[in-house]
Scaffold this motif. Structure first.
Motif, PDB file in Angstrom:
ATOM      1  N   THR A   1       9.742  -0.123   4.252  1.00 20.85           N
ATOM      2  CA  THR A   1      10.632  -0.074   5.399  1.00 20.85           C
ATOM      3  C   THR A   1      12.011   0.247   4.851  1.00 20.85           C
TER       4      THR A   1
ATOM      5  N   SER B   1       0.815  -1.227   0.000  1.00 22.38           N
ATOM      6  CA  SER B   1       0.000   0.000   0.000  1.00 22.38           C
ATOM      7  C   SER B   1       0.846   1.274   0.000  1.00 22.38           C
ATOM      8  N   GLU B   2       1.821   1.336  -0.910  1.00 21.19           N
ATOM      9  CA  GLU B   2       2.675   2.518  -1.033  1.00 21.19           C
ATOM     10  C   GLU B   2       3.480   2.799   0.234  1.00 21.19           C
ATOM     11  N   SER B   3       3.781   1.762   1.002  1.00 22.76           N
ATOM     12  CA  SER B   3       4.588   1.878   2.213  1.00 22.76           C
ATOM     13  C   SER B   3       5.837   1.018   2.076  1.00 22.76           C
TER      14      SER B   3
ATOM     15  N   ASN C   1       9.972   3.859   8.763  1.00 29.17           N
ATOM     16  CA  ASN C   1       8.752   3.635   7.988  1.00 29.17           C
ATOM     17  C   ASN C   1       8.620   4.751   6.965  1.00 29.17           C
TER      18      ASN C   1
ATOM     19  N   GLU D   1       6.120   6.305   3.910  1.00 25.04           N
ATOM     20  CA  GLU D   1       4.882   6.361   3.135  1.00 25.04           C
ATOM     21  C   GLU D   1       5.186   7.140   1.868  1.00 25.04           C
ATOM     22  N   TYR D   2       4.930   6.519   0.736  1.00 28.10           N
ATOM     23  CA  TYR D   2       5.168   7.136  -0.559  1.00 28.10           C
ATOM     24  C   TYR D   2       3.904   7.854  -0.996  1.00 28.10           C
ATOM     25  N   SER D   3       4.028   9.150  -1.264  1.00 28.30           N
ATOM     26  CA  SER D   3       2.864   9.952  -1.642  1.00 28.30           C
ATOM     27  C   SER D   3       2.678  10.052  -3.145  1.00 28.30           C
TER      28      SER D   3
END
Length: 182
Positions: free
Chosen positions: A100, A96-98, A117, A119-121
């Protein structure tokens, strides 16, 4: 497949931290001057090689007296260790566009592995046609692992500062133009 290079847009990025004070509230701060470089195989983020360098003399908590204390030997000893460096060792897809982001954090002459962590926007083009990618990065470290042990014991039995430091960053990277052979 050609590698893609990305560089930090410092006007649209920030590197921050939070630490519990008196174990009841967080004190926030930021490192104002830092650089990030990322290189990927094509557009595949799991191949990313990331390097962050930060000027520890640019630490700011909006209190000059506290900032001066953070720069001295009780904390970051910026006279002898002016830079923080993070170098990635691998990127794991977390769905989900996440992701590590695993790497080595060097601070005060000590290097330890950390996991962050991410998160890719997504990627977009700015009004001038340049591609930009956005990321939110969070994580936690224990400051004692880098020899940052300064603290005070409270009358109630607790301590003034937690060992855990929360890291939070908003990073906007700019895709670099690919040199075309003549």
């Amino acid at each position: 497949m050609a590698n893609t290079k990305w560089l930090l847009d410092p006007l649209h990025s920030e590197l921050g931290f939070k630490i519990k004070h008196l174990m009841i509230t967080n004190v926030s701060g930021a490192i104002k001057n830092f650089q990030v470089e990322m290189e990927t195989a094509g557009e595949n983020l799991t191949t990313a090689q990331v390097r962050l360098t930060a000027d520890m003399n640019s630490i700011s908590t909006n209190n000059e007296q506290r900032d001066g204390h953070l720069r001295n030997g009780d904390f970051f000893d910026t006279e002898n260790h002016p830079q923080l460096v993070f170098t990635s060792t691998k990127v794991e897809d977390a769905g989900s566009e996440s992701f590590t982001l695993v790497g080595d954090l060097s601070l005060k002459g000590i290097t330890k592995p950390v996991k962050l962590n991410v998160e890719y926007s997504g990627v977009t083009k700015d009004p001038w046609g340049t591609e930009r990618a956005g990321f939110t990065v969070t994580g936690k470290i224990k400051r004692s692992e880098w020899g940052i042990n300064f603290n005070s014991v409270l009358e109630t039995g607790g301590v003034a500062l937690s060992d855990e430091v929360k890291i939070n960053a908003e990073v906007q990277l700019v895709k670099q133009a690919v040199a075309v052979p003549a």
